[in-house]
Write a protein that holds these residues in place. Structure first.
Motif, PDB file in Angstrom:
ATOM      1  N   TRP A 498       0.758  -1.031   0.091  1.00  0.00           N
ATOM      2  CA  TRP A 498       0.077  -0.046   0.033  1.00  0.00           C
ATOM      3  C   TRP A 498       0.860   1.379   0.087  1.00  0.00           C
ATOM      4  O   TRP A 498       0.420   2.210  -0.379  1.00  0.00           O
ATOM      5  N   GLU A 501       1.098   3.385  -3.292  1.00  0.00           N
ATOM      6  CA  GLU A 501      -0.080   4.030  -3.938  1.00  0.00           C
ATOM      7  C   GLU A 501      -0.193   5.715  -3.699  1.00  0.00           C
ATOM      8  O   GLU A 501      -0.614   6.108  -4.634  1.00  0.00           O
ATOM      9  N   LEU A 502       0.099   6.281  -2.620  1.00  0.00           N
ATOM     10  CA  LEU A 502      -0.212   7.571  -2.406  1.00  0.00           C
ATOM     11  C   LEU A 502       0.593   8.366  -3.484  1.00  0.00           C
ATOM     12  O   LEU A 502      -0.004   9.294  -3.923  1.00  0.00           O
ATOM     13  N   GLY A 503       1.977   8.163  -3.637  1.00  0.00           N
ATOM     14  CA  GLY A 503       2.718   8.617  -4.401  1.00  0.00           C
ATOM     15  C   GLY A 503       2.203   8.721  -6.109  1.00  0.00           C
ATOM     16  O   GLY A 503       2.211   9.554  -6.699  1.00  0.00           O
ATOM     17  N   VAL A 505      -1.110   8.389  -6.730  1.00  0.00           N
ATOM     18  CA  VAL A 505      -2.018   9.226  -7.073  1.00  0.00           C
ATOM     19  C   VAL A 505      -1.840  10.621  -7.174  1.00  0.00           C
ATOM     20  O   VAL A 505      -2.160  11.419  -8.131  1.00  0.00           O
ATOM     21  N   MET A 506      -0.609  10.884  -6.398  1.00  0.00           N
ATOM     22  CA  MET A 506      -0.634  12.435  -6.464  1.00  0.00           C
ATOM     23  C   MET A 506       0.325  12.978  -7.489  1.00  0.00           C
ATOM     24  O   MET A 506      -0.024  14.176  -8.071  1.00  0.00           O
TER      25      MET A 506
END
Ligand code: F6P
Length: 541
Positions: A498, A501-503, A505-506
């Motif tokens: 997980w 994932e954030l990077g 999307v950003m």
């Protein structure tokens, strides 16, 4: 669920470490002359010497007791049986099924796993055979001479590493190239001198939704269509490896030319699925099956060998020993083989995407330190770069040395020198050189401290007869299972990721801010906003 650090076995190890920490490997060898012969284990073609570790027989007993406490044996059985041990994604973890023997049986969640695996393997082998034989041609009827694998992470590192490792087995005049980075320099360089008429693109993506891969694939498609002058050429020059048929079709690749796999194969565990298609085309399906047989040998060893004579278990427990009880932060992997130059990079994803976690599988924070930072370079290049720190630095860096007895070609007897270097390094790391020894050589007193080699630096040595498809499979499976052992002790889910994932999307959100004509507004924080402005200025936007 109680944390493993609360177990009596953990405390016993902590106490034992306190007693052992002050002891030098020189003493351990002097006190126990039999340890060099005893502290070895063989699994298939792999021979491990772990005598140069800061352990005694008691340490191994305590570590295996910890493994029992963590339920390692039951966890191994659960993985092989297809239980949903990837809890955060509610999935089975069945890369071991990818190397089931022909005729093997395994049904999981109503799926005939063994049958499906062999059906895809057959389909891939048939396709690879046709490409190799020149029966599958490009749009203009020419033979395929180059395969370009476009993928990233597990859809790149495995095949790229294995292709390099097995270059001596490439036998059909078909070379592979690998494109992964969204940096335009990567695809541009790969395509620069290629003839589109003789190039096959394998678009490898488990999800078929990865920005880097889809972007590179589109660039490759435009390049091909522009040069061959016909959209219809795509179906002869593009095939896909994916779990997502819908997206493959949307991209414009005929799903008849798609090679599937399943959500229970993690990306970083997927080289031995159809993700290995480019490699299979280069070395042939027979050699590919030999590689699978190598994986299988270690799977069997892992499943059945007693814990104290089980190579992945021992190496995994040694990883825990240094990470959690000696505070080691990193682990070096040092292959004495130029062919394994990509092996450390491959292991970085395998180990760090798997065990770089700070919550346990049940969602509670971990208490122990988890995954070490893996890094490395082939010897002897590393010796002339970073080994200084390994020998005399203030940090403890446990290291795995991997060497092969038989070279491929050795016109000047160089291979023995390579091996001598490997063995000399592990000996110097373990035993060092004392101030007395250095002074006795006539070194001026002021210089002596600079030359002292402290030693007591732990290493594993893995000696293998020869780098072959089979032994490569054995080595990879060894590390897959080391990861499993460590993850089990720490109680984490080694099969999700997980954190990446954030990077992703950003980056998708930020891209318009870099290109739009409007003043940049949407940066996520002031520092990033300032960098966006600076970037736009530099680009004249
Ligand atoms: O970003 C991490 C990751 O999800 C890896 O786990 C995976 O190997 C890689 O991206 C590529 O994913 P895919 O094969 O779906 O394109």
């Amino acid at each position: 669920m109680a944390d493993i650090t609360e177990a009596p076995e953990w405390s016993a190890l902590a106490e034992h470490q306190a007693a052992l920490a002050g002891r030098h490997l020189r003493e351990l060898f002097a006190d126990d002359p039999g340890r060099a012969d005893r502290m070895t284990v063989t699994a298939g073609d792999l021979h491990l010497d772990y005598s140069k570790h800061r352990v005694t027989g008691e340490t191994i007993g305590l570590l295996t007791a910890l493994a029992v406490r963590a339920g390692l044996r039951e966890r191994i059985d659960a993985m092989f049986a297809g239980e949903h041990i990837n809890v955060s994604e509610d999935r089975a973890v069945l890369h071991t099924a990818l190397r089931l023997p022909p005729g093997g049986e395994l049904t999981v969640d109503g799926q005939d796993v063994a049958g499906d695996v062999h059906a895809v393997l057959e389909k891939a082998a048939d396709f690879a055979g046709r490409v190799r034989a020149g029966e599958w041609t490009g749009f203009t009827g020419e033979r395929i001479r180059t395969v370009v694998n476009i993928g990233i992470g597990g859809s790149d590192l495995g095949p790229a590493m294995a292709y390099e490792a097995l270059r001596d087995y490439v036998d059909a005049g078909i070379a592979c190239r690998f494109v992964s980075n969204i940096d335009p320099a990567d695809v541009t360089a790969a395509l620069a001198d290629l003839d589109p008429a003789t190039t096959l693109f394998v678009i490898s993506s488990k999800t078929f939704g990865t920005l880097e891969t889809l972007t590179n694939a589109k660039v490759a498609r435009s390049w091909l269509v522009e040069r061959l002058g016909d959209e219809a050429a795509v179906s002869r020059h593009f095939v896909a490896v994916s779990t997502n048929a819908e997206r493959v079709a949307e991209f414009g690749i005929d799903t008849a030319n798609m090679f599937g796999f399943w959500d229970w194969v993690g990306g970083r565990y997927s080289l031995d699925s159809a993700i290995g298609l480019s490699l299979m085309i280069a070395i042939g399906s027979e050699a590919f099956r030999e590689m699978l047989a190598g994986f299988r040998v270690i799977d069997e060893h892992f499943r059945t060998a007693p814990l104290e004579a089980n190579m992945p278990v021992l190496m995994g427990l040694l990883g825990v020993w240094y990470t959690d009880f000696f505070g080691a932060q990193t682990r070096a992997v040092l292959p004495y083989s130029q062919r394994l130059s990509r092996f450390p990079a491959y292991l970085q994803q395998l180990t760090m995407e798997s065990n770089g976690k700070s919550v346990r599988a049940d969602g509670a924070p971990v208490v122990a330190q988890t995954g070490a930072i893996f890094w490395g370079e082939p010897g002897t290049n590393g010796q002339h770069a970073f080994y200084q720190l390994l020998h005399q630095g203030t940090r403890l860096v446990p290291a795995d040395f991997i060497g092969f007895a038989e070279p491929f070609a050795d016109p000047a007897g160089m291979h023995d020198l390579l091996t001598a270097n490997m063995l000399a390094q592990t000996s110097a790391l373990a035993f060092g050189k004392t101030a007395e020894e250095i002074a006795a050589e006539g070194t001026p007193a002021a210089i002596v401290p600079h030359k002292v080699m402290p030693g007591n630096r732990p290493t594993s040595t893995i000696l293998v007869p020869k780098l072959t498809p089979k032994t490569l499979g054995e080595l990879i499976a060894l590390y897959e299972h080391i990861v499993f052992v460590e993850g089990t002790i720490w109680g984490i889910d080694s099969f999700d990721q997980w954190g990446v994932e954030l990077g992703k999307v950003m980056a998708q959100d930020l891209a318009p801010a870099l290109t739009s004509a409007e003043p940049p507004a949407d940066a996520p924080d002031p520092s990033t906003a300032a960098l966006v402005r600076r970037y736009r200025e530099l680009r004249g936007r």
